[in-house]
Write a protein that holds these residues in place. Structure first.
Motif, PDB file in Angstrom:
ATOM      1  N   ASP A  24       0.835  -1.193   0.000  1.00 57.23           N
ATOM      2  CA  ASP A  24       0.000   0.000   0.000  1.00 57.23           C
ATOM      3  C   ASP A  24       0.878   1.255   0.000  1.00 57.23           C
ATOM      4  N   THR A  25       0.525   2.207  -0.841  1.00 55.53           N
ATOM      5  CA  THR A  25       1.312   3.439  -0.965  1.00 55.53           C
ATOM      6  C   THR A  25       0.482   4.668  -0.607  1.00 55.53           C
ATOM      7  N   VAL A  26      -0.578   4.466   0.157  1.00 58.94           N
ATOM      8  CA  VAL A  26      -1.394   5.606   0.567  1.00 58.94           C
ATOM      9  C   VAL A  26      -0.604   6.472   1.539  1.00 58.94           C
ATOM     10  N   ASP A  27      -0.932   7.748   1.575  1.00 61.77           N
ATOM     11  CA  ASP A  27      -0.232   8.706   2.431  1.00 61.77           C
ATOM     12  C   ASP A  27      -0.831   8.648   3.833  1.00 61.77           C
ATOM     13  N   THR A  28      -0.061   8.163   4.782  1.00 60.76           N
ATOM     14  CA  THR A  28      -0.563   7.961   6.141  1.00 60.76           C
ATOM     15  C   THR A  28      -0.756   9.271   6.899  1.00 60.76           C
ATOM     16  N   GLU A  29      -0.197  10.384   6.392  1.00 61.72           N
ATOM     17  CA  GLU A  29      -0.354  11.661   7.088  1.00 61.72           C
ATOM     18  C   GLU A  29      -1.610  12.407   6.649  1.00 61.72           C
ATOM     19  N   LEU A  30      -2.291  11.890   5.648  1.00 59.13           N
ATOM     20  CA  LEU A  30      -3.530  12.498   5.171  1.00 59.13           C
ATOM     21  C   LEU A  30      -4.727  11.690   5.634  1.00 59.13           C
ATOM     22  N   THR A  31      -5.902  12.292   5.526  1.00 59.80           N
ATOM     23  CA  THR A  31      -7.116  11.554   5.831  1.00 59.80           C
ATOM     24  C   THR A  31      -7.457  10.628   4.670  1.00 59.80           C
ATOM     25  N   VAL A  32      -8.417   9.760   4.923  1.00 62.07           N
ATOM     26  CA  VAL A  32      -8.857   8.837   3.884  1.00 62.07           C
ATOM     27  C   VAL A  32      -9.365   9.605   2.670  1.00 62.07           C
TER      28      VAL A  32
ATOM     29  N   LEU B 241      -8.850  12.652  -2.958  1.00 64.31           N
ATOM     30  CA  LEU B 241      -8.910  13.965  -3.603  1.00 64.31           C
ATOM     31  C   LEU B 241      -7.596  14.322  -4.290  1.00 64.31           C
ATOM     32  N   ILE B 242      -6.486  14.086  -3.598  1.00 60.71           N
ATOM     33  CA  ILE B 242      -5.182  14.439  -4.162  1.00 60.71           C
ATOM     34  C   ILE B 242      -4.843  13.535  -5.340  1.00 60.71           C
ATOM     35  N   TYR B 243      -5.161  12.247  -5.214  1.00 62.68           N
ATOM     36  CA  TYR B 243      -4.848  11.326  -6.307  1.00 62.68           C
ATOM     37  C   TYR B 243      -5.643  11.675  -7.561  1.00 62.68           C
TER      38      TYR B 243
ATOM     39  N   LEU C 234      -8.588  15.883 -13.181  1.00 64.18           N
ATOM     40  CA  LEU C 234     -10.044  15.919 -13.071  1.00 64.18           C
ATOM     41  C   LEU C 234     -10.488  17.193 -12.357  1.00 64.18           C
ATOM     42  N   PRO C 235     -11.661  17.748 -12.705  1.00 65.37           N
ATOM     43  CA  PRO C 235     -12.204  18.905 -11.978  1.00 65.37           C
ATOM     44  C   PRO C 235     -12.460  18.559 -10.511  1.00 65.37           C
ATOM     45  N   ARG C 236     -12.295  19.532  -9.640  1.00 65.93           N
ATOM     46  CA  ARG C 236     -12.437  19.289  -8.205  1.00 65.93           C
ATOM     47  C   ARG C 236     -13.826  18.751  -7.852  1.00 65.93           C
ATOM     48  N   ALA C 237     -14.855  19.314  -8.457  1.00 69.71           N
ATOM     49  CA  ALA C 237     -16.213  18.869  -8.149  1.00 69.71           C
ATOM     50  C   ALA C 237     -16.406  17.406  -8.540  1.00 69.71           C
ATOM     51  N   GLU C 238     -15.832  17.017  -9.657  1.00 65.67           N
ATOM     52  CA  GLU C 238     -15.969  15.627 -10.102  1.00 65.67           C
ATOM     53  C   GLU C 238     -15.176  14.689  -9.197  1.00 65.67           C
ATOM     54  N   ILE C 239     -14.011  15.136  -8.753  1.00 68.07           N
ATOM     55  CA  ILE C 239     -13.224  14.313  -7.833  1.00 68.07           C
ATOM     56  C   ILE C 239     -13.988  14.089  -6.536  1.00 68.07           C
ATOM     57  N   ARG C 240     -14.618  15.149  -6.022  1.00 64.85           N
ATOM     58  CA  ARG C 240     -15.375  15.009  -4.772  1.00 64.85           C
ATOM     59  C   ARG C 240     -16.529  14.027  -4.943  1.00 64.85           C
ATOM     60  N   GLU C 241     -17.218  14.116  -6.076  1.00 69.29           N
ATOM     61  CA  GLU C 241     -18.356  13.224  -6.311  1.00 69.29           C
ATOM     62  C   GLU C 241     -17.878  11.783  -6.437  1.00 69.29           C
ATOM     63  N   ARG C 242     -16.792  11.576  -7.175  1.00 69.19           N
ATOM     64  CA  ARG C 242     -16.259  10.217  -7.316  1.00 69.19           C
ATOM     65  C   ARG C 242     -15.728   9.690  -5.983  1.00 69.19           C
ATOM     66  N   SER C 243     -15.114  10.556  -5.205  1.00 70.83           N
ATOM     67  CA  SER C 243     -14.578  10.139  -3.905  1.00 70.83           C
ATOM     68  C   SER C 243     -15.682   9.648  -2.991  1.00 70.83           C
ATOM     69  N   ASP C 244     -16.808  10.346  -2.973  1.00 73.40           N
ATOM     70  CA  ASP C 244     -17.932   9.912  -2.141  1.00 73.40           C
ATOM     71  C   ASP C 244     -18.407   8.527  -2.560  1.00 73.40           C
TER      72      ASP C 244
ATOM     73  N   ALA D 274     -13.970   8.482   6.551  1.00 69.15           N
ATOM     74  CA  ALA D 274     -13.517   9.433   5.533  1.00 69.15           C
ATOM     75  C   ALA D 274     -12.603  10.520   6.086  1.00 69.15           C
ATOM     76  N   ASP D 275     -12.869  11.007   7.273  1.00 69.32           N
ATOM     77  CA  ASP D 275     -12.104  12.133   7.807  1.00 69.32           C
ATOM     78  C   ASP D 275     -11.084  11.710   8.860  1.00 69.32           C
ATOM     79  N   GLU D 276     -10.832  10.412   8.947  1.00 68.70           N
ATOM     80  CA  GLU D 276      -9.811   9.922   9.865  1.00 68.70           C
ATOM     81  C   GLU D 276      -8.470   9.803   9.152  1.00 68.70           C
ATOM     82  N   SER D 277      -7.400   9.877   9.933  1.00 73.77           N
ATOM     83  CA  SER D 277      -6.066   9.707   9.371  1.00 73.77           C
ATOM     84  C   SER D 277      -5.892   8.268   8.895  1.00 73.77           C
TER      85      SER D 277
END
Length: 316
Positions: free
Chosen positions: A95-103, A108-110, A116-126, A138-141
């Motif tokens: 796993d190469t996820v960033d452990t210092e960021l939230t889920v 969002l960063i990836y 991708l547009p920010r709004a589309e990233i947020r929708e896909r992330s959900d 979602a908001d935990e480290s």
């Protein structure tokens, strides 16, 4: 290209990978041919050093081939790597996820890497958080997640660009049984949604569960190809009778058991008799006066096929 009316997304012909100087280097992949069709789950099986990872890296367009041809999504892997990568999802073994960021921030960063547009990233992330059963996290480290949760996040992240093909390298290594089965459910859902899966695994039960077709690799070559059920029918008998003996009696009783079936395999702690009728063979064992400590009749598995083709010796 199509096979049986189904589009081929990955086409390898004479594919080779050599590390080191030409003529004196190490050949990791030695002229293999295979096709992966749209919507199927295709497996690469093999011991360590068989060439699986090298093949996956060539398909991921991060390692050039040394020979042969490789076409992915209708494009040449050697000249169109960047365009191919934009349509792939990659789940590495570690796993190469960033452990210092939230889920959520990991997704969002990836997503920004793909423009991708920010709004589309947020929708896909959900949607991906729900898919991975991580909405409540979602908001935990990421550092607070279990191994299974991190693995689901890694898979969710690989889907942010809505790839047509997802490459999974040992997707459930190190996970407990509950986490493995939950991950299998997520992969089944991806396949139902039409995503093509290409995976490597050391777990033969996982390959039986997930793969429509697979190849077995050994020393850089493909030694068998087919469906899990077809390979079992072709290479081993329908059942296996496992007999365990007291170490002091094992050799004598092993000699008595020989000739009961065409194939007998002697291991340190047990004897394997390959047979189409385990109960009938067990009765014949008792008829010869053989009394094992325990006897187990089981159906043959993909692991039996794998060990038949590649042997039981440990390869470093």
């Amino acid at each position: 290209m199509t096979v049986d009316g189904t589009e081929v997304l990955i086409e390898a012909r004479g594919l080779r990978k050599v590390y080191g100087k030409s003529g004196s280097g190490f050949t990791a992949v030695d002229g293999i041919d295979f096709d992966v069709r749209r919507g199927e789950s295709f497996g690469l099986l093999g011991a360590n050093g068989a060439g699986k990872s090298s093949t996956m890296r060539m398909i991921a367009c991060v390692s050039p081939s040394s020979g042969g041809s490789l076409r992915i999504l209708g494009r040449d892997a050697g000249s169109d790597g960047s365009r191919i990568r934009a349509r792939l999802g990659v789940v590495p073994q570690d796993d190469t996820v960033d452990t210092e960021l939230t889920v959520r921030e990991n997704l969002l960063i990836y997503g920004r890497y793909f423009g991708l547009p920010r709004a589309e990233i947020r929708e896909r992330s959900d949607r991906l958080l729900e898919f991975a059963r991580l909405t409540e996290k979602a908001d935990e480290s990421v550092g607070a997640l279990s191994g299974g949760m991190r693995r689901r996040l890694t898979i969710a992240r690989s889907l942010i660009n809505e790839p047509e093909i997802v490459l999974l390298d040992e997707p459930t290594t190190g996970l407990d049984p509950q986490a493995r089965h939950l991950l299998w459910e997520r992969l089944f859902q991806l396949k139902r949604d039409g995503v093509t899966l290409l995976l490597t695994t050391h777990y033969m039960d996982e390959a039986e569960q997930l793969c429509d077709r697979l190849v077995v690799m050994d020393a850089g070559r493909i030694v068998a190809e087919g469906t899990p059920a077809g390979l079992i029918r072709h290479y081993v008998t329908r059942e296996v009778l496992e007999l365990r003996f007291d170490p002091a009696e094992r050799q004598t009783l092993t000699e008595k058991a020989r000739g009961l079936v065409d194939r007998v395999e002697e291991l340190a702690d047990r004897l394997l008799l390959y047979t189409d009728d385990g109960e009938e063979t067990l009765a014949a064992v008792h008829g010869r006066g053989i009394r094992p400590l325990t006897a187990l009749v089981r159906r043959s598995s993909l692991e039996d096929v794998f060990l038949t083709l590649t042997g039981r010796s440990l390869i470093d």
